[in-house]
Design a protein around this motif. Structure first.
Motif, PDB file in Angstrom:
ATOM      1  N   THR A  35       0.846  -1.196   0.000  1.00  0.00           N
ATOM      2  CA  THR A  35       0.000   0.000   0.000  1.00  0.00           C
ATOM      3  C   THR A  35       0.881   1.246   0.000  1.00  0.00           C
ATOM      4  O   THR A  35       1.917   1.287   0.654  1.00  0.00           O
ATOM      5  CB  THR A  35      -0.914   0.030   1.233  1.00  0.00           C
ATOM      6  OG1 THR A  35      -0.124  -0.054   2.413  1.00  0.00           O
ATOM      7  CG2 THR A  35      -1.899  -1.112   1.200  1.00  0.00           C
ATOM      8  N   ASP A  38      -1.157   4.084   2.681  1.00  0.00           N
ATOM      9  CA  ASP A  38      -2.266   3.260   3.177  1.00  0.00           C
ATOM     10  C   ASP A  38      -3.402   3.097   2.170  1.00  0.00           C
ATOM     11  O   ASP A  38      -4.545   2.873   2.542  1.00  0.00           O
ATOM     12  CB  ASP A  38      -2.814   3.807   4.497  1.00  0.00           C
ATOM     13  CG  ASP A  38      -1.857   3.560   5.643  1.00  0.00           C
ATOM     14  OD1 ASP A  38      -1.087   2.582   5.565  1.00  0.00           O
ATOM     15  OD2 ASP A  38      -1.877   4.327   6.617  1.00  0.00           O
ATOM     16  N   ARG A  73       3.858   0.412   2.674  1.00  0.00           N
ATOM     17  CA  ARG A  73       3.797  -0.641   3.695  1.00  0.00           C
ATOM     18  C   ARG A  73       3.528  -1.954   2.976  1.00  0.00           C
ATOM     19  O   ARG A  73       2.707  -2.015   2.063  1.00  0.00           O
ATOM     20  CB  ARG A  73       2.669  -0.345   4.685  1.00  0.00           C
ATOM     21  CG  ARG A  73       2.466  -1.413   5.742  1.00  0.00           C
ATOM     22  CD  ARG A  73       1.265  -1.110   6.614  1.00  0.00           C
ATOM     23  NE  ARG A  73       0.008  -1.135   5.892  1.00  0.00           N
ATOM     24  CZ  ARG A  73      -0.762  -2.219   5.737  1.00  0.00           C
ATOM     25  NH1 ARG A  73      -0.399  -3.369   6.243  1.00  0.00           N
ATOM     26  NH2 ARG A  73      -1.896  -2.144   5.079  1.00  0.00           N
TER      27      ARG A  73
END
Length: 163
Positions: A35, A38, A73
């Motif tokens: 991601t 996010d 991430r």
């Protein structure tokens, strides 16, 4: 000479940390979701069916590169079937008989992107599945009698409906 070796050691350690921050690996039995800020991008279903990386879903094993943590991430999930087993528990059935039941289930992640969005992690999903298994115990104790679980007449056994 001593300062030079200390400087080389410090640069080597810094290089290892930088490489750790910008690389990740996907094992042959894993799938990764990457991601950016996010947010995940939707994959192309045809590319996924062919086993290729698409969007935020990374299927191909190996060493990959990414931006450092605040930007990207990476979360990896296993692709094989998982076995979740609960502890044995003594139950009293609706007819007053008592049994010891041990529940287990086999599960796997079919849509890793939807799984990543719906759950806070792998342990969160296992906790939710365990809660559902414990709810099933109360259904067994309220709805079934001992004769429906154990009987010499196969037509009276309702294990198929229970499963």
């Amino acid at each position: 000479m001593r300062r030079l070796s200390t400087a080389i050691l410090a640069i080597g350690i810094a290089l290892v940390f930088v490489l750790y921050m910008v690389t990740y690996t996907v094992a042959y039995n894993e799938i990764a979701i990457i991601t950016t800020f996010d947010r995940a991008t939707d994959p192309d279903p045809q590319a996924l069916a062919d086993g290729k990386d698409s969007g935020s879903v990374i299927q191909e094993p190996g060493l990959k590169f990414k931006w450092p943590w605040p930007i990207q991430r990476v979360q990896t999930y296993p692709t094989q079937y998982q076995i979740l087993q609960d502890t044995p528990e003594q139950l009293q059935l609706s007819d007053g008989n008592t049994i010891i039941i041990n529940l287990a289930l086999t599960w796997r992640i079919n849509d890793p992107l939807a799984f990543d969005i719906a759950h806070e992690g792998y342990e969160d999903a296992q906790g939710k599945l365990l809660a559902q298994m414990r709810d099933l115990r109360s259904v067994i104790s309220e709805d079934y009698t001992f004769d429906q679980l154990v009987n010499e007449d196969p037509s009276k056994i309702e294990l198929d409906a229970l499963e």
